[in-house]
Scaffold this motif. Structure first.
Motif, PDB file in Angstrom:
ATOM      1  N   GLY A   1       9.224  -3.728  -2.030  1.00  0.00           N
ATOM      2  CA  GLY A   1       7.999  -3.238  -1.411  1.00  0.00           C
ATOM      3  C   GLY A   1       8.027  -1.728  -1.232  1.00  0.00           C
ATOM      4  O   GLY A   1       9.034  -1.165  -0.778  1.00  0.00           O
ATOM      5  N   LEU A   2       6.935  -1.065  -1.591  1.00  0.00           N
ATOM      6  CA  LEU A   2       6.831   0.378  -1.460  1.00  0.00           C
ATOM      7  C   LEU A   2       5.972   0.736  -0.245  1.00  0.00           C
ATOM      8  O   LEU A   2       4.906   0.151  -0.028  1.00  0.00           O
ATOM      9  N   LEU A   3       6.443   1.693   0.510  1.00  0.00           N
ATOM     10  CA  LEU A   3       5.724   2.184   1.684  1.00  0.00           C
ATOM     11  C   LEU A   3       4.977   3.464   1.322  1.00  0.00           C
ATOM     12  O   LEU A   3       5.499   4.302   0.590  1.00  0.00           O
TER      13      LEU A   3
ATOM     14  N   VAL B   1       6.014  -0.626 -12.420  1.00  0.00           N
ATOM     15  CA  VAL B   1       7.382  -1.161 -12.351  1.00  0.00           C
ATOM     16  C   VAL B   1       7.449  -2.513 -11.648  1.00  0.00           C
ATOM     17  O   VAL B   1       8.532  -3.067 -11.480  1.00  0.00           O
ATOM     18  N   GLY B   2       6.325  -3.047 -11.219  1.00  0.00           N
ATOM     19  CA  GLY B   2       6.330  -4.341 -10.540  1.00  0.00           C
ATOM     20  C   GLY B   2       6.803  -4.274  -9.101  1.00  0.00           C
ATOM     21  O   GLY B   2       7.454  -5.198  -8.608  1.00  0.00           O
ATOM     22  N   ALA B   3       6.463  -3.190  -8.416  1.00  0.00           N
ATOM     23  CA  ALA B   3       6.840  -3.020  -7.009  1.00  0.00           C
ATOM     24  C   ALA B   3       5.563  -2.923  -6.187  1.00  0.00           C
ATOM     25  O   ALA B   3       4.865  -1.907  -6.253  1.00  0.00           O
ATOM     26  N   PRO B   4       5.228  -3.951  -5.423  1.00  0.00           N
ATOM     27  CA  PRO B   4       3.961  -3.935  -4.684  1.00  0.00           C
ATOM     28  C   PRO B   4       3.978  -2.923  -3.542  1.00  0.00           C
ATOM     29  O   PRO B   4       5.002  -2.699  -2.895  1.00  0.00           O
ATOM     30  N   VAL B   5       2.822  -2.301  -3.313  1.00  0.00           N
ATOM     31  CA  VAL B   5       2.653  -1.412  -2.160  1.00  0.00           C
ATOM     32  C   VAL B   5       2.365  -2.263  -0.932  1.00  0.00           C
ATOM     33  O   VAL B   5       1.516  -3.154  -0.957  1.00  0.00           O
ATOM     34  N   LEU B   6       3.092  -2.015   0.141  1.00  0.00           N
ATOM     35  CA  LEU B   6       2.983  -2.815   1.366  1.00  0.00           C
ATOM     36  C   LEU B   6       1.833  -2.288   2.211  1.00  0.00           C
ATOM     37  O   LEU B   6       2.018  -1.478   3.122  1.00  0.00           O
TER      38      LEU B   6
ATOM     39  N   ASP C   1       0.228  -3.712   4.477  1.00  0.00           N
ATOM     40  CA  ASP C   1       0.312  -4.098   5.884  1.00  0.00           C
ATOM     41  C   ASP C   1       1.052  -3.056   6.718  1.00  0.00           C
ATOM     42  O   ASP C   1       1.014  -3.099   7.946  1.00  0.00           O
ATOM     43  N   TYR C   2       1.748  -2.141   6.039  1.00  0.00           N
ATOM     44  CA  TYR C   2       2.556  -1.147   6.747  1.00  0.00           C
ATOM     45  C   TYR C   2       2.177   0.270   6.322  1.00  0.00           C
ATOM     46  O   TYR C   2       3.036   1.106   6.102  1.00  0.00           O
ATOM     47  N   GLU C   3       0.895   0.568   6.221  1.00  0.00           N
ATOM     48  CA  GLU C   3       0.466   1.908   5.841  1.00  0.00           C
ATOM     49  C   GLU C   3       0.844   2.914   6.918  1.00  0.00           C
ATOM     50  O   GLU C   3       0.610   2.684   8.107  1.00  0.00           O
ATOM     51  N   GLY C   4       1.414   4.030   6.492  1.00  0.00           N
ATOM     52  CA  GLY C   4       1.774   5.076   7.441  1.00  0.00           C
ATOM     53  C   GLY C   4       0.612   6.014   7.710  1.00  0.00           C
ATOM     54  O   GLY C   4      -0.244   6.226   6.850  1.00  0.00           O
ATOM     55  N   THR C   5       0.576   6.555   8.901  1.00  0.00           N
ATOM     56  CA  THR C   5      -0.437   7.540   9.254  1.00  0.00           C
ATOM     57  C   THR C   5       0.070   8.970   9.040  1.00  0.00           C
ATOM     58  O   THR C   5      -0.692   9.918   9.183  1.00  0.00           O
ATOM     59  N   SER C   6       1.334   9.115   8.717  1.00  0.00           N
ATOM     60  CA  SER C   6       1.925  10.432   8.455  1.00  0.00           C
ATOM     61  C   SER C   6       3.182  10.219   7.631  1.00  0.00           C
ATOM     62  O   SER C   6       3.706   9.097   7.533  1.00  0.00           O
ATOM     63  N   LEU C   7       3.695  11.294   7.040  1.00  0.00           N
ATOM     64  CA  LEU C   7       4.956  11.180   6.292  1.00  0.00           C
ATOM     65  C   LEU C   7       6.095  10.803   7.222  1.00  0.00           C
ATOM     66  O   LEU C   7       7.019  10.068   6.824  1.00  0.00           O
ATOM     67  N   ASP C   8       6.069  11.280   8.454  1.00  0.00           N
ATOM     68  CA  ASP C   8       7.097  10.894   9.427  1.00  0.00           C
ATOM     69  C   ASP C   8       7.085   9.386   9.659  1.00  0.00           C
ATOM     70  O   ASP C   8       8.150   8.747   9.737  1.00  0.00           O
ATOM     71  N   ALA C   9       5.887   8.802   9.792  1.00  0.00           N
ATOM     72  CA  ALA C   9       5.790   7.361  10.025  1.00  0.00           C
ATOM     73  C   ALA C   9       6.333   6.579   8.839  1.00  0.00           C
ATOM     74  O   ALA C   9       7.042   5.567   9.009  1.00  0.00           O
ATOM     75  N   VAL C  10       6.032   7.034   7.625  1.00  0.00           N
ATOM     76  CA  VAL C  10       6.549   6.366   6.423  1.00  0.00           C
ATOM     77  C   VAL C  10       8.068   6.460   6.390  1.00  0.00           C
ATOM     78  O   VAL C  10       8.765   5.486   6.090  1.00  0.00           O
ATOM     79  N   ARG C  11       8.598   7.637   6.702  1.00  0.00           N
ATOM     80  CA  ARG C  11      10.059   7.814   6.711  1.00  0.00           C
ATOM     81  C   ARG C  11      10.723   6.890   7.722  1.00  0.00           C
ATOM     82  O   ARG C  11      11.753   6.274   7.455  1.00  0.00           O
TER      83      ARG C  11
END
Length: 285
Positions: A179-181, A200-205, A207-217
């Motif tokens: 899963g990709l964030l 590459v067959g990697a689904p984007v998650l 359900d877990y979208e980040g509101t900032s790069l910090d949140a994704v990290r």
């Protein structure tokens, strides 16, 4: 009056007759409803209200003089104010150094910065709220001049105990099924990661979208998925002892293109190009 000390000398300095000067001051006092001058047998002085009026008058005259100087100056001079719109995925990691260099090298130029989503940046550029915007490309529109600044790699960010953390470089096929964030679809970076995931067959998650790069990290550090984050962010915000591992993609470099955009009709192109050169220098340092 304040400097001369009496009506006669003040009139001589102003190049008018004493009665004319006295009449003009009386007219101003009548309009303001305030006494501005203390009149007596000795020296003439300003009242406290007169001193305040004088202070404001000096400020107004200084502003008028500055405006006149700006109007007479070369339109390509590094002076005045530039209203810059910037993507939140770029501005915090580039612009503090740019502002510091501008303050050092061009102290008469002020940069007013406002962050916004890519769509909002272009809308506000078109309406005149921004003079120029720093954003991820592409940007489409004949009314805009688009200057490409640099291409920035995206790096894989994962939890320290992730199975891929042991790889020096991650092959694209290793992401299959993972899963990709990423950020919300409002960002071009999200579209780019969505395209990679599909390839590459990697689904984007979603359900877990980040509101900032910090949140994704942070989500990547908790093992919720794998993130691809811009190299400028990684360089600025992630340290060796943090809770994530950074790895490059092997055999396939994933990059985003960053550019400066302004209206063709706005003028000052030479100033924006110098600003662009400064951004390029900061990004490469």
């Amino acid at each position: 009056m304040a400097a001369a000390g009496n009506f006669r000398r003040a009139a001589e300095r102003a190049g008018v007759s004493q009665p004319s000067l006295s009449a003009q001051i009386q007219l101003l006092e009548a309009q303001l409803g305030q006494s501005l001058v203390e009149r007596g047998a000795g020296a003439t002085m300003l009242t406290p209200m007169g001193r305040e009026i004088l202070r404001h008058a000096h400020a107004i005259l200084a502003d008028v003089s500055a405006l006149s100087d700006l109007a007479r100056s070369d339109g390509d001079a590094m002076i005045g104010t530039i209203r810059l719109g910037a993507s939140p995925t770029l501005g915090p990691y580039l612009l503090p150094q740019v502002v510091a260099r501008l303050h050092r090298d061009h102290p008469e130029l002020r940069l007013h910065i406002r962050e916004g989503l890519p769509h909002d940046l272009l809308r506000d550029l078109a309406s005149g709220l921004h003079d120029v915007v720093l954003t991820q490309l592409p940007v489409i529109g004949d009314q805009y001049f688009v200057m490409s600044l640099f291409r920035e790699p995206l790096l894989l960010v994962m939890a320290q105990d992730d199975p891929l953390a042991g790889q020096r470089c991650v092959q694209p096929e290793m992401l299959a099924g993972r899963g990709l964030l990423t950020l919300s679809p409002h960002y071009r970076l999200s579209d780019q990661i969505q395209a990679l995931g599909k390839a590459v067959g990697a689904p984007v998650l979603r359900d877990y979208e980040g509101t900032s790069l910090d949140a994704v990290r942070q989500m990547a550090g908790m093992g919720m998925g794998i993130a691809l984050l811009p190299a400028l962010y990684v360089r600025s915000e992630i340290r060796d002892h943090d809770d994530v591992t950074i790895r490059p993609m092997a055999s396939q470099i994933i990059e985003r293109e960053v550019g400066l955009v302004w209206r063709r009709s706005a003028g000052r192109a030479a100033v924006y190009q110098r600003l662009a050169d400064m951004v390029i220098s900061v990004a490469g340092s």
